[in-house]
Motif scaffolding. Structure first.
Motif, PDB file in Angstrom:
ATOM      1  N   LEU A 175     -19.783 -23.956 -15.626  1.00 55.17           N
ATOM      2  CA  LEU A 175     -21.203 -23.943 -14.762  1.00 55.17           C
ATOM      3  C   LEU A 175     -20.074 -22.557 -14.332  1.00 55.17           C
ATOM      4  CD1 LEU A 175     -22.054 -26.557 -12.526  1.00 55.17           C
ATOM      5  CD2 LEU A 175     -23.646 -25.584 -14.551  1.00 55.17           C
ATOM      6  N   LEU A 176     -18.858 -22.926 -13.953  1.00 50.58           N
ATOM      7  CA  LEU A 176     -18.856 -21.493 -13.267  1.00 50.58           C
ATOM      8  C   LEU A 176     -17.903 -19.652 -14.249  1.00 50.58           C
ATOM      9  CD1 LEU A 176     -15.414 -23.380 -11.970  1.00 50.58           C
ATOM     10  CD2 LEU A 176     -16.694 -21.936 -10.486  1.00 50.58           C
ATOM     11  N   PHE A 177     -18.082 -20.947 -15.901  1.00 50.83           N
ATOM     12  CA  PHE A 177     -17.996 -19.787 -16.893  1.00 50.83           C
ATOM     13  C   PHE A 177     -19.099 -18.797 -16.758  1.00 50.83           C
ATOM     14  CE2 PHE A 177     -18.565 -18.138 -21.664  1.00 50.83           C
ATOM     15  CZ  PHE A 177     -17.748 -17.382 -21.353  1.00 50.83           C
ATOM     16  N   TYR A 178     -20.194 -19.576 -16.748  1.00 49.37           N
ATOM     17  CA  TYR A 178     -22.118 -18.780 -16.578  1.00 49.37           C
ATOM     18  C   TYR A 178     -22.514 -17.727 -15.473  1.00 49.37           C
ATOM     19  CZ  TYR A 178     -22.437 -20.491 -21.747  1.00 49.37           C
ATOM     20  OH  TYR A 178     -22.358 -20.654 -22.961  1.00 49.37           O
ATOM     21  N   ASP A 179     -21.429 -18.703 -14.111  1.00 47.90           N
ATOM     22  CA  ASP A 179     -21.889 -17.717 -12.828  1.00 47.90           C
ATOM     23  C   ASP A 179     -21.563 -16.857 -12.708  1.00 47.90           C
ATOM     24  OD1 ASP A 179     -22.406 -17.890 -10.442  1.00 47.90           O
ATOM     25  OD2 ASP A 179     -22.113 -20.078  -9.855  1.00 47.90           O
ATOM     26  N   PRO A 180     -22.602 -15.610 -12.338  1.00 48.67           N
ATOM     27  CA  PRO A 180     -21.723 -14.128 -11.648  1.00 48.67           C
ATOM     28  C   PRO A 180     -21.531 -14.027 -10.530  1.00 48.67           C
ATOM     29  CG  PRO A 180     -24.521 -14.651 -12.537  1.00 48.67           C
ATOM     30  CD  PRO A 180     -23.237 -15.549 -12.144  1.00 48.67           C
TER      31      PRO A 180
ATOM     32  N   CYS B 134     -18.341 -14.717 -17.117  1.00 53.02           N
ATOM     33  CA  CYS B 134     -17.415 -14.658 -17.680  1.00 53.02           C
ATOM     34  C   CYS B 134     -18.604 -13.938 -19.380  1.00 53.02           C
ATOM     35  CB  CYS B 134     -16.731 -15.991 -17.920  1.00 53.02           C
ATOM     36  SG  CYS B 134     -15.524 -16.454 -16.888  1.00 53.02           S
ATOM     37  N   ALA B 135     -19.709 -15.151 -19.571  1.00 52.52           N
ATOM     38  CA  ALA B 135     -21.156 -14.992 -20.952  1.00 52.52           C
ATOM     39  C   ALA B 135     -20.859 -13.209 -20.491  1.00 52.52           C
ATOM     40  CB  ALA B 135     -21.775 -15.521 -20.313  1.00 52.52           C
ATOM     41  N   SER B 136     -21.056 -12.809 -19.459  1.00 52.91           N
ATOM     42  CA  SER B 136     -21.562 -11.655 -20.111  1.00 52.91           C
ATOM     43  C   SER B 136     -21.135 -10.736 -20.715  1.00 52.91           C
ATOM     44  CB  SER B 136     -21.482 -10.250 -18.902  1.00 52.91           C
ATOM     45  OG  SER B 136     -21.845 -10.598 -17.784  1.00 52.91           O
ATOM     46  N   CYS B 137     -19.764 -10.887 -21.821  1.00 59.22           N
ATOM     47  CA  CYS B 137     -18.590  -9.915 -22.850  1.00 59.22           C
ATOM     48  C   CYS B 137     -18.482 -11.552 -23.345  1.00 59.22           C
ATOM     49  CB  CYS B 137     -17.576  -9.656 -22.142  1.00 59.22           C
ATOM     50  SG  CYS B 137     -17.994  -7.935 -20.888  1.00 59.22           S
ATOM     51  N   HIS B 138     -18.634 -12.536 -22.989  1.00 60.46           N
ATOM     52  CA  HIS B 138     -18.348 -13.543 -24.083  1.00 60.46           C
ATOM     53  C   HIS B 138     -18.838 -15.579 -24.316  1.00 60.46           C
ATOM     54  CE1 HIS B 138     -14.331 -12.530 -24.597  1.00 60.46           C
ATOM     55  NE2 HIS B 138     -14.356 -11.769 -23.178  1.00 60.46           N
ATOM     56  N   HIS B 139     -20.588 -14.174 -25.100  1.00 60.21           N
ATOM     57  CA  HIS B 139     -21.515 -14.798 -25.020  1.00 60.21           C
ATOM     58  C   HIS B 139     -21.874 -15.772 -26.277  1.00 60.21           C
ATOM     59  CE1 HIS B 139     -25.799 -16.650 -23.902  1.00 60.21           C
ATOM     60  NE2 HIS B 139     -25.190 -15.934 -22.905  1.00 60.21           N
ATOM     61  N   PRO B 140     -22.462 -17.057 -26.420  1.00 61.95           N
ATOM     62  CA  PRO B 140     -22.931 -18.134 -27.488  1.00 61.95           C
ATOM     63  C   PRO B 140     -24.201 -17.268 -27.917  1.00 61.95           C
ATOM     64  CG  PRO B 140     -23.259 -19.072 -26.001  1.00 61.95           C
ATOM     65  CD  PRO B 140     -22.190 -17.851 -25.671  1.00 61.95           C
TER      66      PRO B 140
ATOM     67  N   GLY C 156     -18.608 -13.446 -28.156  1.00 59.45           N
ATOM     68  CA  GLY C 156     -17.989 -11.830 -27.524  1.00 59.45           C
ATOM     69  C   GLY C 156     -19.286 -10.800 -27.157  1.00 59.45           C
ATOM     70  N   ASP C 157     -19.947  -9.462 -27.478  1.00 56.70           N
ATOM     71  CA  ASP C 157     -21.072  -9.457 -26.851  1.00 56.70           C
ATOM     72  C   ASP C 157     -21.472  -7.815 -28.094  1.00 56.70           C
ATOM     73  OD1 ASP C 157     -18.857  -6.771 -27.208  1.00 56.70           O
ATOM     74  OD2 ASP C 157     -18.726  -7.020 -24.724  1.00 56.70           O
ATOM     75  N   ALA C 158     -21.539  -8.513 -29.305  1.00 54.03           N
ATOM     76  CA  ALA C 158     -22.063  -7.587 -30.477  1.00 54.03           C
ATOM     77  C   ALA C 158     -21.528  -6.021 -30.331  1.00 54.03           C
ATOM     78  CB  ALA C 158     -23.381  -8.257 -30.598  1.00 54.03           C
ATOM     79  N   VAL C 159     -20.747  -5.335 -29.210  1.00 54.98           N
ATOM     80  CA  VAL C 159     -20.678  -3.778 -29.143  1.00 54.98           C
ATOM     81  C   VAL C 159     -19.368  -3.769 -29.141  1.00 54.98           C
ATOM     82  CG1 VAL C 159     -22.307  -3.423 -27.877  1.00 54.98           C
ATOM     83  CG2 VAL C 159     -20.282  -4.353 -26.786  1.00 54.98           C
ATOM     84  N   SER C 160     -18.750  -2.062 -29.967  1.00 59.02           N
ATOM     85  CA  SER C 160     -17.373  -1.815 -30.030  1.00 59.02           C
ATOM     86  C   SER C 160     -16.635  -2.459 -28.147  1.00 59.02           C
ATOM     87  CB  SER C 160     -17.343  -0.370 -30.362  1.00 59.02           C
ATOM     88  OG  SER C 160     -18.335  -0.808 -31.315  1.00 59.02           O
ATOM     89  N   LEU C 161     -17.379  -1.539 -28.076  1.00 64.64           N
ATOM     90  CA  LEU C 161     -16.502  -1.675 -26.331  1.00 64.64           C
ATOM     91  C   LEU C 161     -18.037  -1.825 -24.880  1.00 64.64           C
ATOM     92  CD1 LEU C 161     -14.758   1.432 -26.482  1.00 64.64           C
ATOM     93  CD2 LEU C 161     -13.807  -0.764 -26.464  1.00 64.64           C
TER      94      LEU C 161
ATOM     95  N   GLY D  13     -27.983  -7.020 -18.751  1.00 64.30           N
ATOM     96  CA  GLY D  13     -28.509  -7.242 -19.981  1.00 64.30           C
ATOM     97  C   GLY D  13     -27.179  -7.718 -21.221  1.00 64.30           C
ATOM     98  N   LEU D  14     -28.299  -8.223 -22.306  1.00 63.13           N
ATOM     99  CA  LEU D  14     -26.572  -8.978 -23.212  1.00 63.13           C
ATOM    100  C   LEU D  14     -26.095  -8.082 -24.275  1.00 63.13           C
ATOM    101  CD1 LEU D  14     -27.624 -12.792 -23.717  1.00 63.13           C
ATOM    102  CD2 LEU D  14     -25.392 -11.943 -22.299  1.00 63.13           C
ATOM    103  N   GLY D  15     -25.360  -8.073 -24.492  1.00 64.94           N
ATOM    104  CA  GLY D  15     -24.840  -7.646 -26.246  1.00 64.94           C
ATOM    105  C   GLY D  15     -25.543  -5.769 -26.266  1.00 64.94           C
ATOM    106  N   PRO D  16     -25.466  -5.712 -27.304  1.00 66.38           N
ATOM    107  CA  PRO D  16     -26.547  -4.331 -27.423  1.00 66.38           C
ATOM    108  C   PRO D  16     -27.682  -3.645 -26.955  1.00 66.38           C
ATOM    109  CG  PRO D  16     -26.283  -5.424 -29.812  1.00 66.38           C
ATOM    110  CD  PRO D  16     -25.409  -5.924 -28.536  1.00 66.38           C
ATOM    111  N   ASP D  17     -28.519  -4.357 -26.356  1.00 65.32           N
ATOM    112  CA  ASP D  17     -29.001  -4.529 -25.574  1.00 65.32           C
ATOM    113  C   ASP D  17     -28.975  -3.986 -23.363  1.00 65.32           C
ATOM    114  OD1 ASP D  17     -30.746  -4.874 -27.366  1.00 65.32           O
ATOM    115  OD2 ASP D  17     -31.257  -7.138 -27.126  1.00 65.32           O
ATOM    116  N   ARG D  18     -27.518  -4.076 -23.578  1.00 72.61           N
ATOM    117  CA  ARG D  18     -27.309  -4.113 -21.298  1.00 72.61           C
ATOM    118  C   ARG D  18     -26.769  -2.482 -21.625  1.00 72.61           C
ATOM    119  NH1 ARG D  18     -24.694  -6.804 -18.790  1.00 72.61           N
ATOM    120  NH2 ARG D  18     -22.792  -6.184 -17.575  1.00 72.61           N
ATOM    121  N   LYS D  19     -27.680  -2.128 -20.273  1.00 68.75           N
ATOM    122  CA  LYS D  19     -27.766  -0.790 -20.105  1.00 68.75           C
ATOM    123  C   LYS D  19     -27.109  -0.697 -19.045  1.00 68.75           C
ATOM    124  CE  LYS D  19     -32.112  -0.157 -23.032  1.00 68.75           C
ATOM    125  NZ  LYS D  19     -31.636  -1.041 -23.395  1.00 68.75           N
TER     126      LYS D  19
END
Length: 439
Positions: A47-52, A62-68, A73-78, A86-92
């Motif tokens: 719960l703590l890992f996924y809680d903002p 934690c899951a914002s950059c380390h999500h299953p 990971g987050d599927a982006v370079s940086l 948002g998550l990964g390449p869709d994060r804005k």
């Protein structure tokens, strides 16, 4: 004790499997040691890992950059931390709270990081086991580091919440970001204490901690211990075809076996990617391209990321970075400390001739969420910096055919543990804070 016929047959089969592929080095043992933890602590850590709630502005977990969803990971370079949604390449980016810069280094995958063989963390190893230091760990905070965490992984989880780019947030944004910018990190009123009080103030979390640590006050080390217990349990990846091969249970496919032979032989991959998880836990300079701001002080913008040297101060460590594990690697792109390569084949080929691939690198292949004003290639257009990175390279050129490269990639595919990709417990629908959970 008598040996049964089945045991003899199984033992003979294992020998046949191991001898079917000639290797230049001894294959690793299939056994790995992991810490033990109780399910109440693991479920609390989930719960703590996924809680903002653990971020300054209560928008990043934690899951914002380390999500299953993106292989931990987050599927982006940086990535983009505080100030984005948002998550990964869709994060804005959030126009009302723009990030100051990209996170300087690529978000590493979390598979098997709970294994006891891990004695360093972060790309530059700035957190590492050191028996000569207080608490047995060398950290960026030195003697000021909090004490009492259960493991090195627990200590690692304490640092992203202090990063303004990742979770702490901008100056003045919250009580946490103010404490971080003022350098008040430890002790009463420090950033870690503020976060611990936040969590302990929620009845559901307090009740869960009572079941794990008793009625004593919650310290951030209790939070980090729970997160570490969860990560070690959730993303243990030891059931790949490679693991089964080592245990004598299956035979690798022909191209995978050829790739294993190359990996441990002619291609020389195992000179650094050694051990059960394909990492020697050491640091090497291989002329990886540098994109983004690099891990430097704010007044040193534009300088290349010198990696391990920033920790040790030794010029011999310039541009050295930690050897990453290759478990589930076909799913964990982009690759490199700055995520320079989006394709696994390109990352493999870079290792065959680092200086050439550095010189020929096209930054367009990086996966970068839009961020107005970001200067992502400032190092790559600086001949002096490029020459420094190239000169530090320690890998001699090797020549492999396309078929051999394909075989190595096939072997890397055999390092995939499908069940570990989603995790054992999965993403919770809700968290005690009531804040949104990235699904």
């Amino acid at each position: 004790m008598a040996i049964g016929l089945f045991d003899l047959i199984r033992g003979f089969a294992a020998l046949v499997l191991l001898s079917s592929v000639a290797t230049a080095e001894t294959l690793p043992s299939p056994d790995a040691e992991f810490p033990k933890a109780g399910m109440p602590q693991i479920e609390l850590g989930r719960l703590l890992f996924y809680d903002p709630i653990l971020s300054g502005g209560k928008t990043v977990s934690c899951a914002s950059c380390h999500h299953p969803e993106h292989a931990t990971g987050d599927a982006v370079s940086l990535g983009l931390g505080d100030g984005a949604n948002g998550l990964g390449p869709d994060r804005k980016v959030d126009p009302a709270n723009m990030p100051e810069q990209r996170i300087p280094r690529n978000a590493p995958a979390l598979f098997n990081v709970g294994a006891l063989e891990y004695r360093t963390f972060f790309h530059d190893g700035r957190l590492e086991v050191d028996e000569n230091r207080k608490g047995g760990i060398r950290t960026p905070l030195g003697a000021e580091m909090e004490q009492g965490f259960a493991s090195l992984l627990s200590a690692q989880t304490m640092f992203p919440v202090l990063s303004g780019d990742e979770m702490a947030g901008h100056l003045g944004e919250s009580d946490v970001s103010k404490a971080v910018r003022q350098g008040v990190l430890t002790g009463p009123g420090g950033a870690w204490d503020i976060l611990a009080q936040r969590v302990a103030g929620l009845p559901e979390y307090r009740a869960m901690f009572d079941g794990v640590i008793g009625a004593k006050p919650v310290h951030f080390t209790d939070i980090s211990d729970a997160i570490a217990a969860f990560v070690a349990f959730e993303w243990r990846a030891t059931e790949s075809d490679f693991d089964r091969f080592l245990r004598g249970e299956i035979e690798l496919a022909r191209d995978e076996a050829m790739g294993l032979d190359l990996f441990y032989g002619k291609a020389g991959c195992a000179s650094c990617h050694a051990g059960l998880f394909q990492t020697d836990h050491d640091f090497h300079a291989i002329a990886m391209p540098q994109i983004g701001p690099g891990k430097r002080a704010s007044f040193e913008r534009g300088a290349a990321d010198e990696g391990r040297m920033l920790v040790t101060g030794d010029p011999a460590d310039a541009f050295k970075f930690r050897t990453p594990s290759l478990r589930n690697v076909i799913h964990t792109s982009p690759y490199g400390h700055a995520g320079a390569y989006a394709r696994l084949e390109d990352a493999v080929r870079h290792h065959l001739n680092p200086e050439k691939y550095l010189a020929d690198y096209d930054p367009a292949q990086a996966v970068l969420p839009a961020l107005a004003g970001a200067e992502d290639t400032i190092v790559m257009v600086d001949p002096t910096e490029m020459a420094r990175i190239s000169a530090a390279n320690e890998l001699a050129p090797r020549v492999l055919s396309q078929a051999e490269v394909n075989a190595i990639i096939a072997f890397l595919g055999a390092l995939t543990d499908e069940d570990s990709l989603d995790g054992r417990l999965g993403v919770p629908a809700t968290v005690p804070s009531g804040l949104p959970v990235d699904q």
